[in-house]
Design an enzyme around this catalytic site. Structure first.
Site, PDB file in Angstrom:
ATOM      1  CB  SER A 142      -4.655  -7.961  -5.339  1.00  0.00           C
ATOM      2  OG  SER A 142      -4.593  -9.338  -5.012  1.00  0.00           O
ATOM      3  CE1 TYR A 166      -8.701  -6.206  -1.793  1.00  0.00           C
ATOM      4  CE2 TYR A 166      -8.167  -8.483  -2.325  1.00  0.00           C
ATOM      5  CZ  TYR A 166      -7.761  -7.202  -2.002  1.00  0.00           C
ATOM      6  OH  TYR A 166      -6.420  -6.905  -1.892  1.00  0.00           O
TER       7      TYR A 166
HETATM    8  N1  LIG Z   1      -2.113  -8.156   2.405  1.00  0.00           N
HETATM    9  C1  LIG Z   1      -2.174  -8.794   1.239  1.00  0.00           C
HETATM   10  O1  LIG Z   1      -1.966 -10.021   1.157  1.00  0.00           O
HETATM   11  C2  LIG Z   1      -2.480  -8.027  -0.022  1.00  0.00           C
HETATM   12  C3  LIG Z   1      -2.453  -8.744  -1.233  1.00  0.00           C
HETATM   13  C4  LIG Z   1      -2.707  -8.061  -2.414  1.00  0.00           C
HETATM   14  C5  LIG Z   1      -2.959  -6.699  -2.381  1.00  0.00           C
HETATM   15  N2  LIG Z   1      -2.985  -6.030  -1.187  1.00  0.00           N
HETATM   16  C6  LIG Z   1      -3.275  -4.599  -1.225  1.00  0.00           C
HETATM   17  O2  LIG Z   1      -2.254  -3.885  -0.554  1.00  0.00           O
HETATM   18  C7  LIG Z   1      -2.791  -2.669  -0.025  1.00  0.00           C
HETATM   19  C8  LIG Z   1      -2.406  -2.527   1.426  1.00  0.00           C
HETATM   20  O3  LIG Z   1      -3.025  -3.574   2.149  1.00  0.00           O
HETATM   21  P1  LIG Z   1      -2.462  -4.163   3.527  1.00  0.00           P
HETATM   22  O4  LIG Z   1      -2.400  -5.625   3.342  1.00  0.00           O
HETATM   23  O5  LIG Z   1      -1.246  -3.420   3.964  1.00  0.00           O
HETATM   24  O6  LIG Z   1      -3.726  -3.871   4.469  1.00  0.00           O
HETATM   25  P2  LIG Z   1      -3.888  -3.117   5.859  1.00  0.00           P
HETATM   26  O7  LIG Z   1      -2.794  -3.468   6.798  1.00  0.00           O
HETATM   27  O8  LIG Z   1      -5.298  -3.376   6.248  1.00  0.00           O
HETATM   28  O9  LIG Z   1      -3.701  -1.583   5.451  1.00  0.00           O
HETATM   29  C9  LIG Z   1      -4.645  -0.923   4.674  1.00  0.00           C
HETATM   30  C10 LIG Z   1      -4.378   0.563   4.788  1.00  0.00           C
HETATM   31  O10 LIG Z   1      -5.366   1.257   4.003  1.00  0.00           O
HETATM   32  C11 LIG Z   1      -5.934   2.256   4.828  1.00  0.00           C
HETATM   33  N3  LIG Z   1      -7.263   2.642   4.390  1.00  0.00           N
HETATM   34  C12 LIG Z   1      -8.365   1.873   4.234  1.00  0.00           C
HETATM   35  N4  LIG Z   1      -9.400   2.627   3.854  1.00  0.00           N
HETATM   36  C13 LIG Z   1      -8.939   3.903   3.762  1.00  0.00           C
HETATM   37  C14 LIG Z   1      -9.524   5.151   3.428  1.00  0.00           C
HETATM   38  N5  LIG Z   1     -10.835   5.262   3.120  1.00  0.00           N
HETATM   39  N6  LIG Z   1      -8.741   6.253   3.409  1.00  0.00           N
HETATM   40  C15 LIG Z   1      -7.438   6.162   3.736  1.00  0.00           C
HETATM   41  N7  LIG Z   1      -6.832   5.029   4.102  1.00  0.00           N
HETATM   42  C16 LIG Z   1      -7.585   3.914   4.109  1.00  0.00           C
HETATM   43  C17 LIG Z   1      -5.918   1.659   6.232  1.00  0.00           C
HETATM   44  O11 LIG Z   1      -6.095   2.668   7.195  1.00  0.00           O
HETATM   45  P3  LIG Z   1      -6.790   2.377   8.635  1.00  0.00           P
HETATM   46  O12 LIG Z   1      -5.708   1.880   9.531  1.00  0.00           O
HETATM   47  O13 LIG Z   1      -7.321   3.729   9.028  1.00  0.00           O
HETATM   48  O14 LIG Z   1      -7.889   1.376   8.419  1.00  0.00           O
HETATM   49  C18 LIG Z   1      -4.513   1.079   6.231  1.00  0.00           C
HETATM   50  O15 LIG Z   1      -3.561   2.079   6.453  1.00  0.00           O
HETATM   51  C19 LIG Z   1      -4.309  -2.739  -0.276  1.00  0.00           C
HETATM   52  O16 LIG Z   1      -4.636  -1.989  -1.435  1.00  0.00           O
HETATM   53  C20 LIG Z   1      -4.554  -4.216  -0.518  1.00  0.00           C
HETATM   54  O17 LIG Z   1      -5.696  -4.446  -1.311  1.00  0.00           O
HETATM   55  C21 LIG Z   1      -2.744  -6.660  -0.008  1.00  0.00           C
END
Ligand SMILES: NC(=O)c1ccc[n+]([C@@H]2O[C@H](COP(=O)([O-])OP(=O)(O)OC[C@H]3O[C@@H](n4cnc5c(N)ncnc54)[C@H](OP(=O)(O)O)[C@@H]3O)[C@@H](O)[C@H]2O)c1
Length: 243
Positions: A142, A166
């Site tokens: 990120s 984070y």
């Molecule tokens: N959304 C944003 O604005 C943003 C910005 C910058 C970076 N990111 C990064 O993008 C990535 C995806 O985020 P997202 O926004 O799509 O969030 P999200 O919708 O909350 O999805 C996160 C995913 O990670 C899984 N997860 C969490 N802990 C885990 C574990 N111990 N083992 C396996 N799976 C696990 C969750 O599974 P469960 O459903 O089981 O919880 C879910 O499938 C992350 O690395 C986040 O830091 C997001």
């Protein structure tokens, strides 16, 4: 061994990870949907298959050694190699995360998932990545982990709120990524970090401004780089993110 490209996306049951799986599937890849909970995993695989994606479920909790070892065995048996690993699973640890009052347990939990989880999964998958003709590793970082942006004039709009678990977990992940790049410099594995932008997902209570499909684009691009493409970089849609 099939000629079809094979990817593993962690945290692919929802959000950006799901859309990375969908995007790679639309390009004709076979996609392992890494997810820790069976019902959510099965539902995501079914949705992807309904849309024509060659998806298969991979039980995977990135914080759990036996789970990651079993996931590696599953990929080995199914395909014998891995062409792209997208380390997407991540958590924020919840908030608020003021440095002066944070519970250290929150930092440990976030680092265990966002950093050590990536190392655990990468190391388990490396033998199969080495068997690919064009292996790629994408670490979902990120821009909030960018030390340059954190220390610049942008304020909260470019760096997000103060979040001592984070944001540094993503700086840590970036630094870890570069250590892999250095160790694997004499291989053909291209290893890069991606920032998806501010995306509406569960992670931020759907406050993000971009769609998960938009957020998936940079990771899909990095997972499908041509031979000779960049390695050791940090990218978002607009180009390079400063470390
Ligand atoms: N959304 C944003 O604005 C943003 C910005 C910058 C970076 N990111 C990064 O993008 C990535 C995806 O985020 P997202 O926004 O799509 O969030 P999200 O919708 O909350 O999805 C996160 C995913 O990670 C899984 N997860 C969490 N802990 C885990 C574990 N111990 N083992 C396996 N799976 C696990 C969750 O599974 P469960 O459903 O089981 O919880 C879910 O499938 C992350 O690395 C986040 O830091 C997001």
């Amino acid at each position: 061994m099939s000629d079809k490209k094979i990817a593993l996306v962690t945290g692919a049951n929802k959000g950006i990870g799901y859309e990375i799986a969908a995007g790679l599937g639309a390009l004709g890849w076979s996609v392992g949907v890494g997810a820790r909970e069976q019902t959510r995993r099965d539902a995501a695989v079914a949705r992807l298959r309904d849309s024509g994606v060659d998806a298969f479920g991979v039980p995977l909790d990135v914080t759990d050694d036996p789970s990651v070892a079993a996931a590696a065995d599953l990929i080995a048996e199914r395909a014998g190699r891995l062409d792209a690993l997208v380390n997407n699973a991540g958590i924020t640890g919840g908030g608020p995360q003021q440095p002066s009052s944070v519970d250290p347990a929150v930092i440990r939990t976030v680092v265990e998932t966002n950093v050590i989880g990536v190392i655990r999964v990468t190391n388990a998958m490396l033998p199969m990545l080495r068997r690919s003709a064009s292996p790629r590793i994408v670490n979902m970082s990120s821009s909030v982990g960018s030390l340059t942006r954190q220390s610049g004039p942008g304020g909260e709009t470019s760096t997000g709120p103060v979040a001592v678990a984070y944001a540094p977990s993503k700086s840590f992940l970036n630094a870890v990524t570069l250590q892999y790049v250095r160790e694997l410099a004499d291989t053909n594995i291209l290893i890069n970090c991606a920032c998806p932008g501010y995306v509406a997902t569960d992670l931020n209570g759907f406050r993000g401004l971009r769609t998960p499909q938009q957020g998936a684009a940079t990771a899909i691009h990095l997972a499908t780089l041509p031979d000779g493409g960049p390695t050791g970089g940090f990218f978002e849609d607009a180009g390079v993110v400063p470390w």
